[in-house]
Design a protein around this motif. Sequence first.
Motif, PDB file in Angstrom:
ATOM      1  N   PHE A   7       1.095   4.037  -2.780  1.00  0.00           N
ATOM      2  CA  PHE A   7       0.799   5.419  -2.391  1.00  0.00           C
ATOM      3  C   PHE A   7       1.948   6.327  -2.808  1.00  0.00           C
ATOM      4  N   GLY A   8       3.169   5.884  -2.509  1.00  0.00           N
ATOM      5  CA  GLY A   8       4.347   6.681  -2.861  1.00  0.00           C
ATOM      6  C   GLY A   8       4.461   6.877  -4.364  1.00  0.00           C
ATOM      7  N   ILE A  50       8.894   5.494   2.039  1.00  0.00           N
ATOM      8  CA  ILE A  50       8.858   4.094   1.603  1.00  0.00           C
ATOM      9  C   ILE A  50       9.981   3.899   0.587  1.00  0.00           C
ATOM     10  N   ASN A  51      10.619   2.757   0.693  1.00  0.00           N
ATOM     11  CA  ASN A  51      11.728   2.420  -0.220  1.00  0.00           C
ATOM     12  C   ASN A  51      12.803   3.510  -0.240  1.00  0.00           C
ATOM     13  N   PHE A 109       8.508  11.804   1.848  1.00  0.00           N
ATOM     14  CA  PHE A 109       7.519  12.674   1.210  1.00  0.00           C
ATOM     15  C   PHE A 109       7.198  13.927   2.023  1.00  0.00           C
ATOM     16  N   TRP A 129       2.811   7.804   8.365  1.00  0.00           N
ATOM     17  CA  TRP A 129       4.053   7.385   7.735  1.00  0.00           C
ATOM     18  C   TRP A 129       4.464   8.469   6.739  1.00  0.00           C
ATOM     19  N   LEU A 165       0.834  -1.203   0.000  1.00  0.00           N
ATOM     20  CA  LEU A 165       0.000   0.000   0.000  1.00  0.00           C
ATOM     21  C   LEU A 165       0.866   1.249   0.000  1.00  0.00           C
ATOM     22  N   GLN A 166       1.900   1.217   0.816  1.00  0.00           N
ATOM     23  CA  GLN A 166       2.761   2.401   0.901  1.00  0.00           C
ATOM     24  C   GLN A 166       3.563   2.588  -0.388  1.00  0.00           C
ATOM     25  N   THR A 167       3.983   1.492  -0.980  1.00  0.00           N
ATOM     26  CA  THR A 167       4.698   1.601  -2.259  1.00  0.00           C
ATOM     27  C   THR A 167       3.782   2.195  -3.327  1.00  0.00           C
TER      28      THR A 167
END
Lengths: 258, 274
Positions: free
Chosen positions: A14-15, B103-104, B108, B100, A10-12
């Motif tokens: 979203f990003g 990510i990766n 942000f 959060w 989900l976060q991937t």
Amino acid sequence: MDKSMILSQLQTEFGAALRYQASDIEQHVSGGLFSAEQVIQLYRNNFVISCCDALQASFPVTHKLVGEDFFTSVARQWVLSNPPQSGNIIDYGEGFASWLAELPLSASLPYVASIAQLEWVIEQTASAEMVFEPFPFADLSALPATQYSFIRFHLAPQFSLCGASEAIYPLYQMAQQDQFEAINLNMPSYVLLQKQPDFTVSLQPLDEADYQFLLGCTQGLTLANIAEQLGIDPSHYVQTYIAQGVLNRFSCLENEYE
Amino acid sequence: MSLAKLTGGVGIGLRHPHFKSILESKPDLAFLEVHSENYFNPHGQSRYFLDQLMQQYPISCHGIGLSLGSTDPLSASHLAQLKDLVDHCQPVLISEHLSWGSINGQFFNDLLPLPYTQELLNHFSIRVEQVQHVLGRQILIENPSSYLRFNQSVMPEWELLNRLVDQTGCGLLIDLNNIYVSSMNLGFRCSEYLAEINTAAVQEIHLAGFTRKVLSEGEILIDTHGSRVSDPVWGLYQNYLEANPAVATLIEWDTDIPPLSVLLEEQQKALAYG
């Protein structure tokens, strides 16, 4: 599927959506009255605008020179292709200048990337530690003459260097004062930066030879290396910059003296 | 300053434009809250002023960049810098967000929403425990403002926060503006949220302003922290204090920062509710 993967995915997704990349995050969220696309756009705006604001705060003269529209455009491109690498936005902006240098604009406005680099060095210098310990002359005097060639001199942390093939020093000064006049921008410019007790950073123009000597010091070259590469007797520069407090310690072979 | 626990009083967020005016005018404030990351560098100007102000005011460290809800590993560097700051200024409160932001390896610069699931609760609990272990201190977790909800969420935010308290021993920082913004955007009742939240765990209240954005489908509230506290949020504050009178309160203002006098007016207004 492992449930811990779901959060990660989900976060991937979203990003990716925040960076306008392919994503199916909209299938996993709902925004009340608004479409998933609309509410994701709100988060995207927060991300992009806040990072652009951070860049503008770090590069105010660059912003002034290229104007609001152009700066916003390149800042957006930079943010989307190079998002922050830490959770502290104060760190953001390293590499922006060299990225600008690769843009097509650099062919017509080569000084823009160089001014951005100067601003980045100014910001880093303002955050540096200030050290005022006296130079260790006794240790230097105690060195056997046979080791002189292996001496490396080091700049105090409140000093930095910036050099460019364009006239960045006069251009920066003019932009600071909002008083522009015609100058030859294609003149190399070298600057010694020094953090002041009030957290401002002073800029001192340097001759190319002085710059190259100090640059050699920051690169960890020995006096012998500097003499060989620059074809100079470095002793004059050593005396000058120790006297100014720019060089505040030295090392020789494995030993540090400060 | 002593490390006496805050049991009330109203403070303000410390922002760069006000450093000198607070030092010079020494307003009567219960505490100052700093965005932790802005003070990580021990050689920076912000830290220079903090060192002086912490002699006069209790300090609260409010983090915005730890990305507690991310599935990336916690940044050891970020956490080490936070610990250095905490050890240096001995804050009365330390807080972070139920959110959060990375990510990766990409960040942000925002407090992004989370799905309220058992998996998230377990993940977030581990991270809170990691931070509390490193700091050797309890931290508070703040409720975020939201513009969306995840379809897979299985519990309301207040329930997740209550269970987080049970699992980790953390405290809560309740931002009444965030509750109001989220309630208007997502259609829940603030009164239900505040009736259900574990008020015994709440050690701080945030008050701030929002912005209204009009879209063709209707109005959405944006958590900008760039205006005075709204009347509905003052109403929530009054109701909250009637049931829970001794809680530290912060006036938070992060964008379009006004003169210090405006923040002090808001601070005085909050005090009048006490």
